[in-house]
Scaffold this active site. Structure first.
Site, PDB file in Angstrom:
ATOM      1  N   ARG A 234       0.814  -1.221   0.000  1.00 27.53           N
ATOM      2  CA  ARG A 234       0.000   0.000   0.000  1.00 27.53           C
ATOM      3  C   ARG A 234       0.845   1.269   0.000  1.00 27.53           C
ATOM      4  O   ARG A 234       0.482   2.267  -0.595  1.00 27.53           O
ATOM      5  CB  ARG A 234      -0.918   0.020   1.227  1.00 27.53           C
ATOM      6  CG  ARG A 234      -2.033  -1.002   1.165  1.00 27.53           C
ATOM      7  CD  ARG A 234      -2.682  -1.152   2.503  1.00 27.53           C
ATOM      8  NE  ARG A 234      -1.692  -1.471   3.529  1.00 27.53           N
ATOM      9  CZ  ARG A 234      -1.943  -1.624   4.809  1.00 27.53           C
ATOM     10  NH1 ARG A 234      -3.173  -1.467   5.242  1.00 27.53           N
ATOM     11  NH2 ARG A 234      -0.989  -1.932   5.661  1.00 27.53           N
TER      12      ARG A 234
ATOM     13  N   LYS B 111       2.727 -19.667   5.263  1.00 29.35           N
ATOM     14  CA  LYS B 111       2.089 -20.076   6.511  1.00 29.35           C
ATOM     15  C   LYS B 111       1.813 -18.817   7.337  1.00 29.35           C
ATOM     16  O   LYS B 111       2.514 -17.824   7.127  1.00 29.35           O
ATOM     17  CB  LYS B 111       2.970 -21.063   7.259  1.00 29.35           C
ATOM     18  CG  LYS B 111       4.078 -20.441   8.097  1.00 29.35           C
ATOM     19  CD  LYS B 111       4.655 -21.421   9.096  1.00 29.35           C
ATOM     20  CE  LYS B 111       5.198 -20.693  10.279  1.00 29.35           C
ATOM     21  NZ  LYS B 111       5.950 -21.419  11.216  1.00 29.35           N
TER      22      LYS B 111
ATOM     23  N   GLU C 255      14.654 -23.999  18.957  1.00 26.85           N
ATOM     24  CA  GLU C 255      15.063 -22.629  18.624  1.00 26.85           C
ATOM     25  C   GLU C 255      15.588 -21.963  19.886  1.00 26.85           C
ATOM     26  O   GLU C 255      15.025 -22.141  20.974  1.00 26.85           O
ATOM     27  CB  GLU C 255      13.874 -21.842  18.086  1.00 26.85           C
ATOM     28  CG  GLU C 255      13.357 -22.391  16.766  1.00 26.85           C
ATOM     29  CD  GLU C 255      12.151 -21.615  16.283  1.00 26.85           C
ATOM     30  OE1 GLU C 255      12.315 -20.789  15.390  1.00 26.85           O
ATOM     31  OE2 GLU C 255      11.064 -21.836  16.830  1.00 26.85           O
TER      32      GLU C 255
ATOM     33  N   ASP D 249       2.110 -23.265  15.370  1.00 24.59           N
ATOM     34  CA  ASP D 249       3.181 -22.550  14.652  1.00 24.59           C
ATOM     35  C   ASP D 249       4.208 -23.511  14.041  1.00 24.59           C
ATOM     36  O   ASP D 249       4.743 -23.231  12.974  1.00 24.59           O
ATOM     37  CB  ASP D 249       3.878 -21.593  15.636  1.00 24.59           C
ATOM     38  CG  ASP D 249       4.906 -20.724  14.938  1.00 24.59           C
ATOM     39  OD1 ASP D 249       4.579 -20.151  13.883  1.00 24.59           O
ATOM     40  OD2 ASP D 249       6.056 -20.622  15.429  1.00 24.59           O
TER      41      ASP D 249
ATOM     42  N   HIS E 295       5.747 -27.779  10.097  1.00 18.17           N
ATOM     43  CA  HIS E 295       7.134 -28.205   9.859  1.00 18.17           C
ATOM     44  C   HIS E 295       7.405 -29.630  10.379  1.00 18.17           C
ATOM     45  O   HIS E 295       7.928 -30.474   9.662  1.00 18.17           O
ATOM     46  CB  HIS E 295       8.132 -27.257  10.527  1.00 18.17           C
ATOM     47  CG  HIS E 295       7.991 -25.830  10.091  1.00 18.17           C
ATOM     48  ND1 HIS E 295       7.774 -25.478   8.784  1.00 18.17           N
ATOM     49  CD2 HIS E 295       8.055 -24.663  10.776  1.00 18.17           C
ATOM     50  CE1 HIS E 295       7.701 -24.156   8.692  1.00 18.17           C
ATOM     51  NE2 HIS E 295       7.867 -23.652   9.886  1.00 18.17           N
TER      52      HIS E 295
ATOM     53  N   LYS F 179      10.752 -22.790  21.914  1.00 17.17           N
ATOM     54  CA  LYS F 179      11.456 -21.510  21.844  1.00 17.17           C
ATOM     55  C   LYS F 179      12.364 -21.376  23.049  1.00 17.17           C
ATOM     56  O   LYS F 179      12.096 -21.963  24.103  1.00 17.17           O
ATOM     57  CB  LYS F 179      10.441 -20.358  21.900  1.00 17.17           C
ATOM     58  CG  LYS F 179       9.450 -20.374  20.774  1.00 17.17           C
ATOM     59  CD  LYS F 179      10.048 -19.796  19.538  1.00 17.17           C
ATOM     60  CE  LYS F 179       9.069 -19.721  18.411  1.00 17.17           C
ATOM     61  NZ  LYS F 179       9.715 -19.491  17.130  1.00 17.17           N
TER      62      LYS F 179
HETATM   63  P1  NAP Z   1       5.114  -7.628   7.503  1.00 14.72           P
HETATM   64  O1  NAP Z   1       6.559  -7.343   7.752  1.00 14.72           O
HETATM   65  O2  NAP Z   1       4.094  -7.057   8.439  1.00 14.72           O
HETATM   66  O3  NAP Z   1       4.796  -7.106   6.029  1.00 14.72           O
HETATM   67  C1  NAP Z   1       3.505  -7.086   5.500  1.00 14.72           C
HETATM   68  C2  NAP Z   1       3.576  -6.546   4.073  1.00 14.72           C
HETATM   69  O4  NAP Z   1       2.264  -6.552   3.505  1.00 14.72           O
HETATM   70  C3  NAP Z   1       4.074  -5.128   3.961  1.00 14.72           C
HETATM   71  O5  NAP Z   1       4.798  -4.999   2.757  1.00 14.72           O
HETATM   72  C4  NAP Z   1       2.770  -4.321   3.878  1.00 14.72           C
HETATM   73  O6  NAP Z   1       3.071  -3.087   3.284  1.00 14.72           O
HETATM   74  C5  NAP Z   1       1.932  -5.263   3.017  1.00 14.72           C
HETATM   75  N1  NAP Z   1       0.487  -5.078   3.169  1.00 14.72           N
HETATM   76  C6  NAP Z   1      -0.204  -5.050   4.344  1.00 14.72           C
HETATM   77  N2  NAP Z   1      -1.529  -4.867   4.092  1.00 14.72           N
HETATM   78  C7  NAP Z   1      -1.655  -4.801   2.738  1.00 14.72           C
HETATM   79  C8  NAP Z   1      -2.796  -4.618   1.883  1.00 14.72           C
HETATM   80  N3  NAP Z   1      -4.017  -4.449   2.394  1.00 14.72           N
HETATM   81  N4  NAP Z   1      -2.582  -4.624   0.537  1.00 14.72           N
HETATM   82  C9  NAP Z   1      -1.319  -4.785   0.039  1.00 14.72           C
HETATM   83  N5  NAP Z   1      -0.224  -4.943   0.817  1.00 14.72           N
HETATM   84  C10 NAP Z   1      -0.388  -4.948   2.143  1.00 14.72           C
HETATM   85  O7  NAP Z   1       4.819  -9.182   7.435  1.00 14.72           O
HETATM   86  P2  NAP Z   1       5.863 -10.366   7.095  1.00 14.72           P
HETATM   87  O8  NAP Z   1       6.602 -10.704   8.324  1.00 14.72           O
HETATM   88  O9  NAP Z   1       6.623 -10.011   5.887  1.00 14.72           O
HETATM   89  O10 NAP Z   1       4.885 -11.587   6.835  1.00 14.72           O
HETATM   90  C11 NAP Z   1       4.092 -11.709   5.668  1.00 14.72           C
HETATM   91  C12 NAP Z   1       3.360 -13.058   5.724  1.00 14.72           C
HETATM   92  O11 NAP Z   1       4.315 -14.117   5.728  1.00 14.72           O
HETATM   93  C13 NAP Z   1       2.525 -13.255   6.988  1.00 14.72           C
HETATM   94  O12 NAP Z   1       1.388 -14.026   6.682  1.00 14.72           O
HETATM   95  C14 NAP Z   1       3.438 -14.078   7.905  1.00 14.72           C
HETATM   96  O13 NAP Z   1       2.707 -14.873   8.814  1.00 14.72           O
HETATM   97  C15 NAP Z   1       4.145 -14.940   6.866  1.00 14.72           C
HETATM   98  N6  NAP Z   1       5.464 -15.418   7.307  1.00 14.72           N
HETATM   99  C16 NAP Z   1       6.406 -14.530   7.693  1.00 14.72           C
HETATM  100  C17 NAP Z   1       7.663 -14.993   8.078  1.00 14.72           C
HETATM  101  C18 NAP Z   1       8.766 -14.047   8.478  1.00 14.72           C
HETATM  102  O14 NAP Z   1       9.871 -14.537   8.775  1.00 14.72           O
HETATM  103  N7  NAP Z   1       8.555 -12.767   8.483  1.00 14.72           N
HETATM  104  C19 NAP Z   1       7.929 -16.385   8.091  1.00 14.72           C
HETATM  105  C20 NAP Z   1       6.925 -17.267   7.668  1.00 14.72           C
HETATM  106  C21 NAP Z   1       5.700 -16.758   7.285  1.00 14.72           C
HETATM  107  P3  NAP Z   1       2.083  -1.821   3.429  1.00 14.72           P
HETATM  108  O15 NAP Z   1       1.820  -1.628   4.878  1.00 14.72           O
HETATM  109  O16 NAP Z   1       2.834  -0.716   2.769  1.00 14.72           O
HETATM  110  O17 NAP Z   1       0.855  -2.167   2.666  1.00 14.72           O
END
Ligand code: NAP
Length: 482
Positions: free
Chosen positions: A51, A148, A216, A235, A240, A329
């Site tokens: 966004r 996930k 972990e 989780d 996994h 954890k």
């Molecule tokens: P994050 O850091 O909160 O990033 C979320 C992203 O989505 C941002 O780029 C945000 O940018 C965008 N976004 C949010 N609302 C939106 C909307 N309505 N339309 C379009 N874009 C939108 O989250 P993340 O950690 O990257 O995780 C993303 C997903 O992967 C989650 O489901 C999480 O459970 C999963 N996951 C993450 C990890 C990890 O290590 N981080 C590992 C496994 C799974 P804007 O706010 O600019 O829109």
């Protein structure tokens, strides 16, 4: 041994959530490493979408900074970085409005693989899928990748599957479990099904039990809200550890093809017995640092940060062989290992003083990916027949040579598999639902009994009751070593 790179044709990859943590820390560095390895030549487009209103240049700057931190040493060459960034673009859009979607449509090329990576929370999957369709962005060569957590329980997983199925065919949906992209996990299949040595012994007649540990050392910092709702069972265990269990326990598929492999994994999940309450230990870290409850700001939290359980696969191969699974954890070390514990030799010709010795096949997923087989030999030198266990070690660094010291990150393999159209290492919808169908009654049992997790010290191996779980069966956990 030099690893081979089979180049792929130009593709368009749109990363929804391109500015987020997962995209910046994992997906984009993985793409950069593949680019440095020569996986594609020209014409690829990697388009971040979120966004926040960035232009392409600002997004490229953000990506450049992340790559400097998260990409490996070999890739930190300015020319390679500039060439990679040339493929990178950005579109500001929102799942809740039509703004930005026509700009995205104008950038996408016809007649090539078009992948949409949903690196956003699952509540956005439906609306994003809908916008992709209503803006006519889906083609025959379109794939979507979802992260996930895939649901919170069986009902929500069914709703998510139905939502995606309303817009895409199963063959277009890639549900990531990044454990499956690890080099050792694929090697596990190579070891089992590429050698004659192990498969004849791979059953309850020769295997005493199997231990799967995903430990972990980190806590839940930055993910408190999500984790408090999920806990270790949802989780880690439901996805996994369950996937690792499937790969260890499954029958040989007729071929290494997505549905053949996934059919066999599904049979394992469906053959799992319900877990008896006295075969599960839940834990929560407390002491040795801030407690779980302090971190989540809930003094009454009953969410588990640790779970250990004994599972049974009720089929001919595994009848009577327990599978002990544990994950947690803030444990003593970061260590993911599968230990296949073979039975003792039926009779020791060396007498009592030689002690008891059993073979152990250890498959290490992290750190130091590799496989070790513990075998018994004579202790060298004088002094009679004394036996000692020594490891036959096959670490990747040694086996594959110095140029492969660092095995490819799981995301490198998985993202390129999406582009190649290979679903073997991705979960099918029915697998995910079967895993929840096994997990849900366990969680419901805790809720109905008002179960409270056992405390354990940060930096320990988990609650004492997990040791008892093994001890009662006359067994013990292998150490959790870094
Ligand atoms: P994050 O850091 O909160 O990033 C979320 C992203 O989505 C941002 O780029 C945000 O940018 C965008 N976004 C949010 N609302 C939106 C909307 N309505 N339309 C379009 N874009 C939108 O989250 P993340 O950690 O990257 O995780 C993303 C997903 O992967 C989650 O489901 C999480 O459970 C999963 N996951 C993450 C990890 C990890 O290590 N981080 C590992 C496994 C799974 P804007 O706010 O600019 O829109």
């Amino acid at each position: 041994m030099v690893s081979r790179v089979i180049p792929v044709d130009p593709f368009d990859l749109v990363i929804f959530g391109g500015t987020g943590d997962l995209a910046q820390r994992k997906i984009l560095p993985a793409l950069f490493r593949r680019f440095c390895a020569g996986q594609w030549a020209d014409g690829v487009q990697i388009i971040g979408a979120a966004r926040t209103k960035h232009d392409g240049a600002t997004f490229r700057q953000v990506v450049a900074e992340s790559l400097k931190t998260h990409a490996s040493v070999q890739c930190k060459d300015a020319a390679a970085l500039a060439a990679f960034l040339h493929c990178v673009d950005y579109v500001a859009l929102d799942d809740g409005s039509d703004e930005g979607w026509s700009t995205l449509a104008a950038k996408l090329q016809p007649d090539r693989v078009r992948a949409f990576y949903f690196s956003v929370g699952p509540r956005l999957f439906g609306s994003l899928a809908e916008r992709i369709q209503s803006h006519d962005l889906a083609t025959e060569q379109t794939r979507i990748v979802v992260e996930k957590p895939f649901g919170h329980d069986l009902d929500s997983a069914k709703v998510l599957n139905a939502t995606l199925a309303a817009h895409f065919r199963e063959k277009q949906i890639y549900r990531i479990d990044h454990y499956l992209g690890k080099e050792t996990v694929q090697n596990l299949m190579a070891v089992r099904f590429g050698n004659m040595l192990f498969e004849p012994l791979w059953n309850s007649q020769y295997v005493d039990h199997i231990q799967i540990t995903v430990a972990e050392s980190v806590g839940i910092d930055g993910r408190e809200e999500y984790y408090e709702r999920a806990g270790a069972m949802r989780d880690m265990m439901q996805n996994h550890l369950m996937q690792l269990l499937c790969l260890i326990a499954m029958e040989p598929p007729a071929k290494f093809d997505p549905d053949a492999v996934r059919d066999e994994k599904l049979k394992v999940i469906r053959a799992l017995d319900p877990v008896e309450p006295h075969h599960i230990v839940r834990g929560q870290f407390e002491g040795g640092g801030p407690s779980y409850r302090q971190i989540v700001g809930n003094p009454r939290s009953t969410t588990e940060s640790y779970v250990a359980l004994r599972a049974h696969v009720s089929n001919w191969r595994w009848a009577g062989t327990p599978f002990y699974l544990r994950t947690g954890k803030r444990l003593v070390a970061r260590s993911s290992v599968i230990n296949v514990m073979f039975k003792d030799a039926p009779h020791s010709i060396f007498g009592e003083q030689a002690g008891r010795h059993a073979n152990v096949l250890s498959i290490r997923l992290q750190p130091n990916e590799g496989i070790t087989l513990k075998v018994t030999i004579k202790e060298p030198g004088q002094g009679g027949m004394r036996l000692v266990d020594v490891p036959l070690d096959m670490s990747f660094a040694e086996a594959l040579g110095p140029e492969n010291q660092e095995p490819p990150d799981a995301y490198e393999r998985l993202v390129m598999d999406v582009i190649r159209g290979n679903q073997t290492l991705f979960m099918r919808g029915d697998e995910v639902e079967a895993a929840w169908a096994w997990t849900d009654p366990i969680i419901a049992g805790w809720q109905s009994r008002g179960d409270v997790p056992k405390p354990y010290e940060s930096g320990s191996t988990g609650p004492g009751d997990a040791e008892l779980l093994m001890k009662r069966d006359g067994r013990r956990w292998q150490g959790i070593n870094p």
